[in-house]
Design a protein around this motif. Structure first.
Motif, PDB file in Angstrom:
ATOM      1  N   LEU A 194      -3.478   9.490  -7.324  1.00 52.22           N
ATOM      2  CA  LEU A 194      -4.456   8.401  -7.343  1.00 52.22           C
ATOM      3  C   LEU A 194      -4.454   7.653  -6.019  1.00 52.22           C
ATOM      4  CD1 LEU A 194      -6.533   6.858  -9.040  1.00 52.22           C
ATOM      5  CD2 LEU A 194      -4.664   5.393  -9.838  1.00 52.22           C
ATOM      6  N   GLY A 195      -3.263   7.402  -5.456  1.00 50.48           N
ATOM      7  CA  GLY A 195      -3.179   6.704  -4.176  1.00 50.48           C
ATOM      8  C   GLY A 195      -3.829   7.486  -3.054  1.00 50.48           C
ATOM      9  N   GLY A 196      -3.654   8.824  -3.056  1.00 46.37           N
ATOM     10  CA  GLY A 196      -4.302   9.636  -2.036  1.00 46.37           C
ATOM     11  C   GLY A 196      -5.811   9.586  -2.141  1.00 46.37           C
ATOM     12  N   PHE A 197      -6.322   9.598  -3.388  1.00 46.74           N
ATOM     13  CA  PHE A 197      -7.777   9.517  -3.591  1.00 46.74           C
ATOM     14  C   PHE A 197      -8.307   8.157  -3.131  1.00 46.74           C
ATOM     15  CE2 PHE A 197     -11.262   8.199  -6.464  1.00 46.74           C
ATOM     16  CZ  PHE A 197     -12.225   9.118  -6.044  1.00 46.74           C
ATOM     17  N   TYR A 198      -7.618   7.084  -3.523  1.00 43.15           N
ATOM     18  CA  TYR A 198      -8.031   5.748  -3.085  1.00 43.15           C
ATOM     19  C   TYR A 198      -8.016   5.633  -1.567  1.00 43.15           C
ATOM     20  CZ  TYR A 198      -7.883   3.781  -7.819  1.00 43.15           C
ATOM     21  OH  TYR A 198      -8.130   3.495  -9.132  1.00 43.15           O
ATOM     22  N   ASN A 199      -6.997   6.200  -0.947  1.00 42.82           N
ATOM     23  CA  ASN A 199      -6.885   6.120   0.507  1.00 42.82           C
ATOM     24  C   ASN A 199      -8.026   6.876   1.186  1.00 42.82           C
ATOM     25  OD1 ASN A 199      -5.400   5.310   2.907  1.00 42.82           O
ATOM     26  ND2 ASN A 199      -4.882   7.448   3.140  1.00 42.82           N
ATOM     27  N   ALA A 200      -8.417   8.010   0.589  1.00 39.31           N
ATOM     28  CA  ALA A 200      -9.473   8.823   1.194  1.00 39.31           C
ATOM     29  C   ALA A 200     -10.825   8.120   1.163  1.00 39.31           C
ATOM     30  CB  ALA A 200      -9.561  10.172   0.476  1.00 39.31           C
ATOM     31  N   ILE A 201     -11.080   7.321   0.130  1.00 42.34           N
ATOM     32  CA  ILE A 201     -12.387   6.665   0.013  1.00 42.34           C
ATOM     33  C   ILE A 201     -12.349   5.226   0.521  1.00 42.34           C
ATOM     34  CG2 ILE A 201     -13.062   8.126  -1.913  1.00 42.34           C
ATOM     35  CD1 ILE A 201     -12.462   5.838  -3.801  1.00 42.34           C
ATOM     36  N   GLY A 202     -11.231   4.811   1.115  1.00 37.54           N
ATOM     37  CA  GLY A 202     -11.164   3.498   1.745  1.00 37.54           C
ATOM     38  C   GLY A 202     -10.890   2.342   0.819  1.00 37.54           C
ATOM     39  N   VAL A 222       0.839  -1.203   0.000  1.00 32.97           N
ATOM     40  CA  VAL A 222       0.000   0.000   0.000  1.00 32.97           C
ATOM     41  C   VAL A 222       0.871   1.248   0.000  1.00 32.97           C
ATOM     42  CG1 VAL A 222      -1.667   1.336   1.329  1.00 32.97           C
ATOM     43  CG2 VAL A 222      -1.969  -1.128   1.086  1.00 32.97           C
ATOM     44  N   ARG A 223       1.897   1.269   0.847  1.00 31.62           N
ATOM     45  CA  ARG A 223       2.794   2.431   0.872  1.00 31.62           C
ATOM     46  C   ARG A 223       3.511   2.608  -0.462  1.00 31.62           C
ATOM     47  NH1 ARG A 223       3.944   0.454   6.168  1.00 31.62           N
ATOM     48  NH2 ARG A 223       5.836  -0.571   5.381  1.00 31.62           N
ATOM     49  N   GLU A 224       3.925   1.499  -1.069  1.00 31.37           N
ATOM     50  CA  GLU A 224       4.593   1.589  -2.365  1.00 31.37           C
ATOM     51  C   GLU A 224       3.647   2.126  -3.431  1.00 31.37           C
ATOM     52  OE1 GLU A 224       5.935  -2.345  -3.041  1.00 31.37           O
ATOM     53  OE2 GLU A 224       7.712  -2.172  -1.739  1.00 31.37           O
ATOM     54  N   PHE A 225       2.389   1.700  -3.407  1.00 30.79           N
ATOM     55  CA  PHE A 225       1.414   2.181  -4.390  1.00 30.79           C
ATOM     56  C   PHE A 225       1.188   3.683  -4.228  1.00 30.79           C
ATOM     57  CE2 PHE A 225      -2.715   3.129  -6.131  1.00 30.79           C
ATOM     58  CZ  PHE A 225      -2.816   2.321  -7.254  1.00 30.79           C
ATOM     59  N   ILE A 226       1.035   4.141  -2.992  1.00 34.00           N
ATOM     60  CA  ILE A 226       0.805   5.568  -2.752  1.00 34.00           C
ATOM     61  C   ILE A 226       2.030   6.387  -3.159  1.00 34.00           C
ATOM     62  CG2 ILE A 226       0.367   7.291  -0.962  1.00 34.00           C
ATOM     63  CD1 ILE A 226      -1.289   5.236   0.513  1.00 34.00           C
TER      64      ILE A 226
END
Length: 588
Positions: A117-125, A107-111
């Motif tokens: 995009l990773g920040g958006f995905y993280n925000a919506i769970g 997950v950290r590598e993807f962000i």
């Protein structure tokens, strides 16, 4: 009763009849029409005098009516199917994207690789799909919808069990399957029909001039069992999600692991989990066997992964073998073997001759040949702390790029190192990655202006410029263990099995109605399948006719009248209306 009443979803009928009157108009519309009608009589004068009469526009609903309508929509079968599809659709990101509970590093590598995009995905769970609010909302709505569907349907089914088979329709000739025999009537034909139909597992209703029979009630029972099992399935999943836990830990040969929170490398649990649920036990890794294919075909492919362990529970120790897909079960906890690799046993001595670090260091495999990397840290070395970046080659060969491993087993192990030093670092309590080196404040050792790099075989050592040394004693294997507990797993598996059984009943049981009617010297045998696309009704009528000792069926086949009275042409709207009327007569 309307002719197409039987087409309504059984889940929706009670609510639909509550919200709409016999003529299809809603109560709100009727009340609005009554309010808009010219006032007259005593009631109208009284309303005008009191000034309390109010009118509503046609089509408007009160709050209670709106809630009733929403509940009807939520508990309909269509909504349940939509929610079930939405739940399956919502689970897709959990398979495509790395999830924080199981792969926090990925997950950290993807962000890092995709910051926006990773920040958006993280925000919506999206990195913790199964614990996200929107997934829980779909889950809970589906649960409520299923319960709301099942409760009224159980009542309908119980009433159907107590009810007798429907009355015999007046015109059997318009049913889809019909046989008629002239001159075959005898006083005993209805008695024989009643007995025969009972032996064929029909529920029978005797009427003065006919016998009505029905079977297939267990089909609706299968539907109910399937839906109830889905509810228990959701309960089992929720039980495991709330009270379950999962943790992972790396254990080197000769070391032990105790099932306590402080021993885990990664740990996730449900919202209702408490540390007291952890079963106290200890697992010691005595040895780990790994064998790989050495032949020309599939060279290097894994053949055996076997961990020999000693498990201690309540002071009692036992020898157990742990393999892939063959976990250890200790109480309600399960220990799985999920990975393995190499660790190097080293000793670091500082410039003062004191041992600054001693023991095995876990290295992470990078490819199928187990080229492994890691860091050896000696933060307590003095006068300067020491650190080493390590590259381990199980079966080392020289290449143009310096070296590589060509086989996953340790046939020619070599340890490649470079060294760093720096002033002692003040402890801050901040977590630090043990598998990577933060070179802030460190200086790399150099020789003739070039970075110092050296290679060690097992049993060799190296003296650093300016003092200090490192010795490579030997290599060991380590394993990654996953300890987990899912309390509701038995309920999930049991619900799945029962749901499959209920689905089989609903798919393979044929609800069917049969009538035998005597009119003068004429005997009629007719039937109706209550599900579309089912065959065999014509054959069953022929068997019933044969069992009654009637004349052989006409050559035109079941579903036709004898040639003298056969009607020509395809089925008309009147035929379909008669079929619906036959079903309605049994429901009225």
């Amino acid at each position: 009763m309307p002719a197409d009443k039987h087409l309504l979803d059984p889940f929706e009928q009670p609510e639909a009849e509550a919200a709409f009157g016999p003529d299809g108009a809603s109560e709100a519309t009727a009340e609005a029409a009554a309010a808009e009608a010219p006032s007259g009589g005593t009631g109208g004068a009284s309303a005008a005098k009191s000034g309390t009469s109010r009118t509503r526009r046609s089509g408007t609903l009160r709050a209670s009516e709106t809630l009733r309508w929403l509940w009807t929509q939520l508990t309909s079968m269509r909504t349940a199917l939509v929610l079930l599809f939405a739940l399956a659709l919502a689970a897709i990101p959990g398979s495509l994207l790395p999830q924080r509970p199981t792969s926090p590093v990925r997950v950290r590598e993807f962000i890092t690789a995709n910051p926006q995009l990773g920040g958006f995905y993280n925000a919506i769970g999206m990195f913790d799909v199964y614990a996200s609010p929107w997934f829980a909302a779909i889950y809970l709505l589906l649960f409520v919808s299923l319960v709301g569907c099942i409760i009224p349907r159980v009542g309908v089914y119980l009433r159907g069990l107590r009810a007798q088979p429907p009355r015999t329709p007046r015109n059997l000739g318009r049913l889809p399957a019909h046989l008629a025999f002239s001159g075959a009537s005898t006083p005993e034909v209805l008695d024989r029909a009643e007995h025969l139909l009972r032996t064929r597992r029909f529920r029978v209703r005797r009427l003065p001039d006919s016998v009505s029979a029905e079977r297939g009630y267990v089909r609706e029972l299968g539907n109910l069992v399937f839906h109830v099992s889905l509810v228990f399935l959701l309960c089992g999943i929720a039980w495991g999600a709330l009270f379950g836990y999962k943790g992972s830990v790396a254990v080197v040969e000769g070391q032990s692991f105790s099932n306590t929170l402080t021993q885990f490398d990664d740990f996730t649990s449900g919202g209702a989990f408490r540390a007291g649920q952890l079963v106290p036990f200890t697992v010691t890794l005595d040895s780990f066997e790994a064998k790989f294919e050495t032949g020309p075909v599939q060279r290097g492919a894994a053949r055996v992964f076997r961990a020999n362990t000693t498990t201690t529970v309540d002071g009692v120790s036992s020898q157990q073998t742990l393999e892939v897909n063959h976990p250890l079960v200790v109480g309600d906890s399960t220990v799985h073997l999920v990975g393995h690799g190499y660790a190097v046993d080293v000793t670091v001595t500082d410039a003062g001759g004191d041992v600054a670090f001693e023991g095995p260091v876990i290295l992470l495999p990078q490819d199928g040949n187990f080229l492994s990397v890691g860091v050896v840290k000696a933060p307590y070395a003095r006068p300067e702390r020491l650190a080493f970046e390590a590259l381990f080659l199980p079966t080392a060969v020289d290449t143009e790029n310096g070296g590589a491993s060509v086989f996953p087993d340790a046939l020619n192990p070599l340890l490649l190192l470079n060294a760093w030093s720096g002033p002692p670092k003040q402890a801050t309590g901040a977590p630090e990655n043990v598998y990577s080196l933060d070179t802030t404040g460190l200086t790399q050792f150099t020789v003739d202006g070039k970075p110092l790099r050296f290679t060690l075989a097992p049993g060799e050592g190296f003296d650093l410029p300016g003092g200090g040394s490192i010795a490579f004693h030997d290599w060991k294997r380590w394993v990654s263990l996953q300890v987990s507990s899912t309390p509701g797993l038995w309920l999930v598996f049991g619900s799945v099995l029962v749901a499959v059984a209920g689905l089989c009943l609903s798919l393979f049981v044929r609800p069917r109605r049969v009538w035998v009617k005597v009119s003068g010297d004429r005997v009629e045998v007719a039937g109706l399948d209550r599900t579309e696309g089912r065959g065999g009704l014509d054959d069953e009528l022929v068997l019933i006719a044969d069992g009654l000792g009637l004349a052989p069926a006409p050559t035109a086949g079941a579903g036709s009248n004898p040639p003298a009275t056969a009607s020509a042409g395809p089925a008309t709207d009147a035929d379909h209306a008669a079929q619906r009327a036959a079903e309605d007569e049994g429901k009225c």
